[in-house]
Design an enzyme around this catalytic site. Structure first.
Site, PDB file in Angstrom:
ATOM      1  N   LYS A 185      74.785 -55.040  25.250  1.00  0.00           N
ATOM      2  CA  LYS A 185      74.839 -55.418  26.661  1.00  0.00           C
ATOM      3  C   LYS A 185      73.831 -56.520  26.971  1.00  0.00           C
ATOM      4  O   LYS A 185      74.131 -57.476  27.683  1.00  0.00           O
ATOM      5  CB  LYS A 185      74.568 -54.203  27.552  1.00  0.00           C
ATOM      6  CG  LYS A 185      75.720 -53.252  27.688  1.00  0.00           C
ATOM      7  CD  LYS A 185      76.856 -53.883  28.474  1.00  0.00           C
ATOM      8  CE  LYS A 185      78.175 -53.212  28.152  1.00  0.00           C
ATOM      9  NZ  LYS A 185      78.727 -53.579  26.843  1.00  0.00           N
ATOM     10  N   CYS A 203      92.388 -42.194  42.889  1.00  0.00           N
ATOM     11  CA  CYS A 203      93.279 -41.990  44.028  1.00  0.00           C
ATOM     12  C   CYS A 203      92.980 -42.999  45.125  1.00  0.00           C
ATOM     13  O   CYS A 203      91.910 -43.596  45.174  1.00  0.00           O
ATOM     14  CB  CYS A 203      93.118 -40.575  44.564  1.00  0.00           C
ATOM     15  SG  CYS A 203      93.375 -39.301  43.314  1.00  0.00           S
ATOM     16  N   GLU A 246      75.042 -59.797  25.484  1.00  0.00           N
ATOM     17  CA  GLU A 246      76.237 -60.334  26.121  1.00  0.00           C
ATOM     18  C   GLU A 246      75.929 -61.103  27.395  1.00  0.00           C
ATOM     19  O   GLU A 246      76.512 -62.170  27.632  1.00  0.00           O
ATOM     20  CB  GLU A 246      77.203 -59.190  26.469  1.00  0.00           C
ATOM     21  CG  GLU A 246      77.965 -58.619  25.303  1.00  0.00           C
ATOM     22  CD  GLU A 246      78.885 -57.494  25.729  1.00  0.00           C
ATOM     23  OE1 GLU A 246      80.049 -57.502  25.288  1.00  0.00           O
ATOM     24  OE2 GLU A 246      78.453 -56.600  26.488  1.00  0.00           O
ATOM     25  N   ASN A 253      89.287 -38.298  47.192  1.00  0.00           N
ATOM     26  CA  ASN A 253      89.198 -39.021  45.930  1.00  0.00           C
ATOM     27  C   ASN A 253      87.915 -38.573  45.257  1.00  0.00           C
ATOM     28  O   ASN A 253      86.847 -38.656  45.844  1.00  0.00           O
ATOM     29  CB  ASN A 253      89.177 -40.533  46.184  1.00  0.00           C
ATOM     30  CG  ASN A 253      89.149 -41.346  44.905  1.00  0.00           C
ATOM     31  OD1 ASN A 253      89.440 -40.829  43.830  1.00  0.00           O
ATOM     32  ND2 ASN A 253      88.816 -42.627  45.025  1.00  0.00           N
ATOM     33  N   GLY A 254      88.006 -38.050  44.021  1.00  0.00           N
ATOM     34  CA  GLY A 254      86.806 -37.627  43.322  1.00  0.00           C
ATOM     35  C   GLY A 254      86.939 -36.232  42.755  1.00  0.00           C
ATOM     36  O   GLY A 254      88.042 -35.760  42.467  1.00  0.00           O
ATOM     37  N   ARG A 266      96.209 -47.237  41.999  1.00  0.00           N
ATOM     38  CA  ARG A 266      95.222 -46.167  41.848  1.00  0.00           C
ATOM     39  C   ARG A 266      95.860 -44.833  41.467  1.00  0.00           C
ATOM     40  O   ARG A 266      95.145 -43.924  41.042  1.00  0.00           O
ATOM     41  CB  ARG A 266      94.462 -45.975  43.178  1.00  0.00           C
ATOM     42  CG  ARG A 266      93.503 -47.096  43.515  1.00  0.00           C
ATOM     43  CD  ARG A 266      92.930 -46.872  44.916  1.00  0.00           C
ATOM     44  NE  ARG A 266      91.803 -47.763  45.168  1.00  0.00           N
ATOM     45  CZ  ARG A 266      90.536 -47.438  45.015  1.00  0.00           C
ATOM     46  NH1 ARG A 266      90.223 -46.234  44.584  1.00  0.00           N
ATOM     47  NH2 ARG A 266      89.577 -48.286  45.265  1.00  0.00           N
ATOM     48  N   TRP A 306      96.831 -39.972  41.432  1.00  0.00           N
ATOM     49  CA  TRP A 306      97.040 -39.895  39.991  1.00  0.00           C
ATOM     50  C   TRP A 306      96.786 -38.449  39.608  1.00  0.00           C
ATOM     51  O   TRP A 306      95.691 -37.937  39.780  1.00  0.00           O
ATOM     52  CB  TRP A 306      96.069 -40.814  39.244  1.00  0.00           C
ATOM     53  CG  TRP A 306      96.333 -40.878  37.770  1.00  0.00           C
ATOM     54  CD1 TRP A 306      96.059 -39.932  36.831  1.00  0.00           C
ATOM     55  CD2 TRP A 306      96.945 -41.953  37.066  1.00  0.00           C
ATOM     56  NE1 TRP A 306      96.444 -40.350  35.587  1.00  0.00           N
ATOM     57  CE2 TRP A 306      96.994 -41.583  35.697  1.00  0.00           C
ATOM     58  CE3 TRP A 306      97.452 -43.190  37.451  1.00  0.00           C
ATOM     59  CZ2 TRP A 306      97.523 -42.418  34.720  1.00  0.00           C
ATOM     60  CZ3 TRP A 306      97.971 -44.021  36.473  1.00  0.00           C
ATOM     61  CH2 TRP A 306      98.001 -43.638  35.136  1.00  0.00           C
ATOM     62  N   LYS A 323      87.443 -61.081  28.366  1.00  0.00           N
ATOM     63  CA  LYS A 323      87.549 -59.651  28.613  1.00  0.00           C
ATOM     64  C   LYS A 323      88.356 -58.945  27.534  1.00  0.00           C
ATOM     65  O   LYS A 323      87.985 -57.885  27.055  1.00  0.00           O
ATOM     66  CB  LYS A 323      88.203 -59.418  29.985  1.00  0.00           C
ATOM     67  CG  LYS A 323      88.279 -57.948  30.387  1.00  0.00           C
ATOM     68  CD  LYS A 323      86.892 -57.363  30.536  1.00  0.00           C
ATOM     69  CE  LYS A 323      86.933 -55.886  30.855  1.00  0.00           C
ATOM     70  NZ  LYS A 323      85.596 -55.277  30.796  1.00  0.00           N
ATOM     71  N   HIS A 350      61.755 -48.819   7.404  1.00  0.00           N
ATOM     72  CA  HIS A 350      62.458 -49.321   6.226  1.00  0.00           C
ATOM     73  C   HIS A 350      62.796 -50.799   6.359  1.00  0.00           C
ATOM     74  O   HIS A 350      63.723 -51.282   5.703  1.00  0.00           O
ATOM     75  CB  HIS A 350      63.730 -48.501   5.980  1.00  0.00           C
ATOM     76  CG  HIS A 350      63.454 -47.079   5.644  1.00  0.00           C
ATOM     77  ND1 HIS A 350      62.969 -46.667   4.417  1.00  0.00           N
ATOM     78  CD2 HIS A 350      63.553 -45.954   6.398  1.00  0.00           C
ATOM     79  CE1 HIS A 350      62.808 -45.360   4.417  1.00  0.00           C
ATOM     80  NE2 HIS A 350      63.145 -44.902   5.619  1.00  0.00           N
ATOM     81  N   GLU A 391      74.623 -50.050  21.741  1.00  0.00           N
ATOM     82  CA  GLU A 391      75.317 -50.491  22.949  1.00  0.00           C
ATOM     83  C   GLU A 391      74.349 -51.187  23.911  1.00  0.00           C
ATOM     84  O   GLU A 391      74.701 -52.212  24.529  1.00  0.00           O
ATOM     85  CB  GLU A 391      75.982 -49.297  23.634  1.00  0.00           C
ATOM     86  CG  GLU A 391      76.520 -49.549  25.028  1.00  0.00           C
ATOM     87  CD  GLU A 391      77.635 -50.570  25.094  1.00  0.00           C
ATOM     88  OE1 GLU A 391      78.047 -50.914  26.215  1.00  0.00           O
ATOM     89  OE2 GLU A 391      78.106 -51.057  24.041  1.00  0.00           O
TER      90      GLU A 391
END
Length: 607
Positions: free
Chosen positions: A483, A2, A486, A98-99, A27, A74, A602, A502, A479
């Site tokens: 990161k 928002c 990257e 907002n939140g 938003r 939203w 991106k 193993h 992940e």
């Protein structure tokens, strides 16, 4: 996500409030509203739908006044109706928010027991009533806000107007950005500098836990302990077309710190808080007949899918296949008629994933997509659109998009379990409760940013780094390694902890840091056993666990990173934070281009 704007002005504010909303309409655009103070009254105008509808409402029923707040929404918690639109108000107080207020249900019940009447389904309205009670008891606005803020759990930005005090506004932030703008005899609040760009270039960014009183003469800022503080006034330099970093060094850092609020916003799309139940944005899509799920994605989104595989099979007892999108079509997969094919993509335009989607549709699959861009190609071609509400993600290394994907997938897994008769009402309520704890837990994880920055120099010299985890923490190990690769260009690999003996254990020596993700719980002892195998061969261990786990296994580690103790369901969201921050600070220590790492884009729109 928002948008908020507030003005304490020296002339009429309504047109400028609406202009600020136009700049923030990305938003949210399911409803909008303004509230001004005029003649000792709160003048509120709201409309569902696009901002143009609010403009029409204001043409018919103007909102005069030199002080006001406005909001573009939203619709995530409560339908996109005028009653659910902000600002929310009592006779004494109006506010925009907002939140998410995690403990809103208990607060609402408490307020209703005292005779307070609610007109909306939102969590935001409870804050208006709490502040109003304080004002009605004779407190000043400052005293009222001091009393109410400690009672709120979650992530929020607030702008509050007071009927009896027409020359001030109060703002507050926790986990959601809010800025103060300084003009000539005027002062402003906004969700970001972009909203205030036509009004001022002089900006202060409120820090976590700050609250502020703005008047025409300026701003008085207080920290979470109610101590008066000074925040630097900077020149924003933004225009209407700008996307800015605020007071963060990089977009990636900003996006890591946005996670509590965007995860909260995302969860609000899938959770009915009053009923403590999970629903999908598309209520007409029937999941009860799904017998198999096929998940397809690339990169970080693929790892989100790997976590979801655990959830779908654990909760719904539905078998799950998962593929890297670039391999999916070429192995000629056997797809059961009527199966659900689930595609995950931040942009919704990833070429491999889009091609896999079209292949699955040709094979008779129902198509569901988890995307951050609801107007993307994948979104338009889906039978079931499952949007994340992460907002624009500028950093190439995905952070907030990943945790928002996890939030959606956790909700989807629970909803599938309900539809399949595998989860009863009490179990669903328990899942909702834990999901709603995620934003606060993310905030708690982010509180360790300085500790992680302080140990990045231990990782930066390494040529190789290993990440270990079990269960859903195994995809988090993958992940974390991605990161680090990257943005720091350090070779890193993620492994299931039990697989070390193993083969990969041959790589261990004193120059190879090993990052172990091991929240306390059913898998902790086995993970620690694997960790001891590494230690016995000279490996340098960084243990990421909660206080209980660190107390049990942290002795002798190169470093430890303490996370809040959370339910296993939300652990993947919370443990994403330290692996993101570790990669980020290591890259900063090495001096690499964090936001635009070499050779990466991106959105990958070619195969």
């Amino acid at each position: 996500m928002c948008g908020i704007i507030g003005i304490v002005g020296n002339h009429a504010v309504t047109d400028r409030l609406v202009d600020g909303l136009r700049r923030m309409e990305y938003r949210g655009y399911d409803s909008a509203g303004v509230c001004t103070i005029d003649g000792g009254a709160l003048v509120r105008r709201r409309a569902e739908g696009k901002l143009l509808n609010l403009v029409g409402e204001l043409e018919l029923h103007p909102a005069p006044g030199n002080v006001g707040i406005a909001h573009t929404r939203w619709a995530t918690h409560g339908a996109p109706t005028a009653n659910n639109a902000h600002p929310h108000a009592t006779r004494e107080v109006a506010l925009v928010h907002n939140g998410i207020i995690e403990n809103f249900k208990g607060l609402r019940e408490e307020l209703e027991a005292r005779g307070r009447h609610f007109e909306s389904e939102t969590d935001s309205e409870v804050v208006a009533h709490l502040v109003s009670e304080q004002i009605e008891a004779g407190k000043t606005p400052e005293q009222a806000v001091q009393a109410v803020l400690p009672r709120l759990r979650g992530a929020f930005a607030l702008a509050i107007a007071f009927r009896q005090y027409p020359n001030l506004l109060i703002g507050a932030r926790l986990g959601s950005p809010l800025v103060v703008g300084y003009g000539d005899g005027e002062t402003y609040l906004g969700s970001d500098a972009l909203a205030l760009a036509p009004l001022t270039q002089k900006i202060s960014y409120l820090e976590e836990g700050d609250w502020v009183v703005i008047t025409r003469d300026g701003a008085r800022i207080f920290d979470r302990d109610n101590h008066a503080v000074t925040r630097e006034i900077t020149t924003s330099g933004v225009s209407a077309a700008a996307i800015e970093k605020g007071n963060y060094r990089h977009f990636m850092q900003k996006e890591i710190f946005e996670q509590p609020i965007v995860v909260a916003q995302t969860l609000r799309s899938y959770i009915r808080q009053l009923e403590q139940s999970i629903s999908l944005p598309q209520m007409d899509f029937d999941l009860s007949g799904v017998r198999r799920v096929t998940i397809v994605a690339c990169g970080t989104s693929y790892y989100a899918g790997l976590v979801a595989k655990y959830w779908f099979e654990q909760f719904a007892r539905v078998p799950v296949d998962i593929d890297v999108a670039s391999e999916f079509r070429y192995r000629q997969p056997v797809l059961e008629q009527g199966g659900l094919a689930l595609f995950i993509s931040q942009s919704g335009e990833t070429a491999d994933t889009l091609a896999a989607l079209r292949h699955a549709r040709a094979e008779g699959q129902k198509i569901a997509v988890v995307v951050n861009v609801p107007t993307s190609s994948m979104a338009r071609e889906a039978d079931l659109l499952l949007p994340t509400h992460a907002g624009p993600e500028i950093g190439v290394a995905s952070t907030k998009a990943f945790t928002c994907q996890l939030a959606v997938l956790a909700a989807l897994a629970a909803h599938l379990a309900v539809k399949k008769g595998r989860m009863d009402r009490a179990e669903e309520t328990e899942v909702v409760r834990h999901l709603l704890e995620a934003p606060a837990a993310l905030n708690a994880a982010l509180a360790h940013d300085e500790d992680i920055a302080g140990m990045a120099h231990l990782i930066a010299p390494a040529r190789d780094v290993l990440y270990l985890g079990r269960g859903p923490d195994y995809p988090l190990a993958l992940e974390g390694a991605l990161k680090l690769k990257e943005i720091s260009y350090i070779h890193a690999e993620g492994y299931a902890a039990g697989e070390m003996k193993h083969g990969p254990i041959a790589l261990i020596d004193e120059d190879v840091p090993v990052i172990v993700l091991a929240p306390s719980g059913p898998l902790f002892e086995k993970t620690v056993s694997n960790m001891q195998e590494v230690r016995a061969r000279g490996g340098k261990i960084v243990l990421i666990s909660d206080g209980e786990g660190i107390a049990e296994a942290g002795e002798g580690c190169l470093a430890t990173i303490e996370m809040p103790k959370v339910h296993p369901l939300i652990a993947p969201l919370v443990y994403a934070v330290p692996v993101q921050l570790l990669a980020y600070h290591t890259a900063c220590a090495k001096g690499t281009d964090v936001d635009q790492p070499r050779n990466l884009a991106k959105s990958v729109t070619v195969e």
